[in-house]
Design an enzyme around this catalytic site. Structure first.
Site, mmCIF file in Angstrom:
data_model
loop_
_atom_site.group_PDB
_atom_site.id
_atom_site.type_symbol
_atom_site.label_atom_id
_atom_site.label_comp_id
_atom_site.label_asym_id
_atom_site.label_seq_id
_atom_site.Cartn_x
_atom_site.Cartn_y
_atom_site.Cartn_z
ATOM 1 N N THR A 133 0.807 -1.223 0.000
ATOM 2 C CA THR A 133 0.000 0.000 0.000
ATOM 3 C C THR A 133 0.839 1.270 0.000
ATOM 4 O O THR A 133 0.406 2.304 -0.521
ATOM 5 C CB THR A 133 -0.931 0.006 1.227
ATOM 6 O OG1 THR A 133 -0.149 -0.165 2.422
ATOM 7 C CG2 THR A 133 -1.945 -1.114 1.137
ATOM 8 N N ARG A 134 2.052 1.214 0.565
ATOM 9 C CA ARG A 134 2.879 2.425 0.627
ATOM 10 C C ARG A 134 3.419 2.834 -0.736
ATOM 11 O O ARG A 134 3.906 3.962 -0.895
ATOM 12 C CB ARG A 134 4.031 2.225 1.624
ATOM 13 C CG ARG A 134 3.613 2.389 3.083
ATOM 14 C CD ARG A 134 4.757 2.157 4.028
ATOM 15 N NE ARG A 134 5.044 0.742 4.179
ATOM 16 C CZ ARG A 134 6.078 0.265 4.889
ATOM 17 N NH1 ARG A 134 6.917 1.098 5.462
ATOM 18 N NH2 ARG A 134 6.267 -1.031 5.002
ATOM 19 N N MET A 135 3.331 1.952 -1.729
ATOM 20 C CA MET A 135 3.721 2.331 -3.080
ATOM 21 C C MET A 135 2.683 3.252 -3.720
ATOM 22 O O MET A 135 2.957 3.910 -4.717
ATOM 23 C CB MET A 135 3.896 1.087 -3.959
ATOM 24 C CG MET A 135 5.035 0.170 -3.548
ATOM 25 S SD MET A 135 6.661 0.919 -3.694
ATOM 26 C CE MET A 135 6.871 0.936 -5.473
#
Length: 341
Positions: free
Chosen positions: A17-19
């Site tokens: 998700t941090r991408m």
């Protein structure tokens, strides 16, 4: 005494998700291929025999990427239907590791891992007679990583995750690199014992360390530096940093082979390109595709070449762009030339 059968389990089921992307994290590309492919490249250059890849999020895309690679990877796909933690992911691979004596576990988002590092860990594990060896590294800013807890003799007691760590534990700088080599029988027995009593409500793979200690098994640490080799890619910033590191590794190899690179940090050369000795490459050059650059070639600043053949002692002028083009031996291409075919 026979060598143990070693299987690798690569965790590639997460979304990342941090991408901040609609694409699965392990499919994000750096240095000419998806990051997952870099991990498989490293694993296949070691003594590891069988290879299982755990897939979940965008499983079809991930599998297609591996199956359609220029050199397809020999692997067994394992589907994790629900993302219930790293321990659960490895447990899904039990059948795929049925013939293994040892299982190496690593993540598909660690594209900087070197095959020689993995092989050194394998060799150390065999010598130590440990049931479990875990790779660690030391960070100045360890936020987000599981901390290594040790006893008075320096033995590993447990790994505590950031969200579950006390203030004192968070001050520790030695962290879990997420790469394990484990006796197969112990691994899958221990994972059956792991609960979900933690802040994430997941089956933590890291709990196998404390289980091993409770059963008086030997647990080894394999401390690796530099840390960048073993850290995962979790953001676009880290993706760019990893790409730069791989680019510089390749450029260093070229320089050691007899190629002059001025401003190597600005030069991008694909790994399939071949460059002869005494070639001189100036800043800002990009060479991609299956280019063949002869001996003594001069490439001025800003040159872009794709799938080109450049003969010995040829000169390509500044900011020229050539695609699918052949430069004859000794030929001189003027600056700002464009040849696209």
């Amino acid at each position: 005494m026979r060598s143990p059968n070693i299987s690798a389990v690569i965790l590639a089921a997460g979304k990342g998700t941090r991408m901040k992307s609609d694409q699965a994290k392990v499919l994000h590309e750096l240095f000419f291929k998806p990051m997952l492919h870099h991990v498989l490249d490293a694993v296949t250059e070691t003594d590891i025999g069988e290879l299982a890849v755990i897939v979940g999020h965008q499983r079809e895309r991930v599998l297609t990427s591996l199956q359609e690679a220029p050199t397809p990877y020999p692997f067994t796909p394992v589907v994790q239907e629900e993302q219930l933690g790293t321990g659960h992911a490895v447990l899904c691979a039990e059948a795929a590791c049925a013939a293994a004596d040892l299982v190496m576990i690593l993540c598909g988002d660690t594209p900087l891992i070197r095959p020689e590092t993995l092989q050194a860990m394998i060799d150390r594990h065999k010598e130590s007679k440990a049931v479990l060896t875990l790779m660690t590294t030391v960070l100045d800013e360890p936020f987000g990583y599981g901390r290594i807890l040790t006893d008075a003799e320096g033995g590993v007691v447990a790994i505590v995750e950031q969200k579950d760590a006390s203030a004192e534990q968070r001050a520790l700088r030695e962290v879990n690199a997420g790469i394990y080599l484990v006796d197969a029988k112990f691994l899958f027995f221990a994972l059956q014992q792991v609960g979900t009593e933690n802040s994430q409500g997941e089956v933590y793979l890291t709990d196998i360390v404390s289980i091993a200690r409770q059963q008086d098994h030997r647990v080894e640490r394999f401390i690796h530096t530099p840390a960048i080799d073993v850290l995962g890619v979790n953001s676009r910033v880290e993706l760019a940093q990893a790409h730069h590191e791989l680019q510089m590794r390749h450029n260093r190899e070229l320089m050691l082979s007899g190629v002059t690179l001025y401003g190597p940090e600005t030069i991008l050369i694909a790994p399939d390109c071949r460059i002869g000795q005494d070639a001189v490459v100036h800043a800002g050059v990009q060479i991609t595709g299956a280019a063949q650059i002869g001996r003594g070639v001069q490439l001025a600043s800003g040159v872009v070449l794709h799938n080109c053949q450049v003969g010995d002692k040829a000169v390509v002028g500044a900011n020229s762009v050539l695609k699918n083009y052949t430069v004859k031996e000794g030929e001189q291409i003027p600056p700002l030339t464009s040849r696209l075919s």
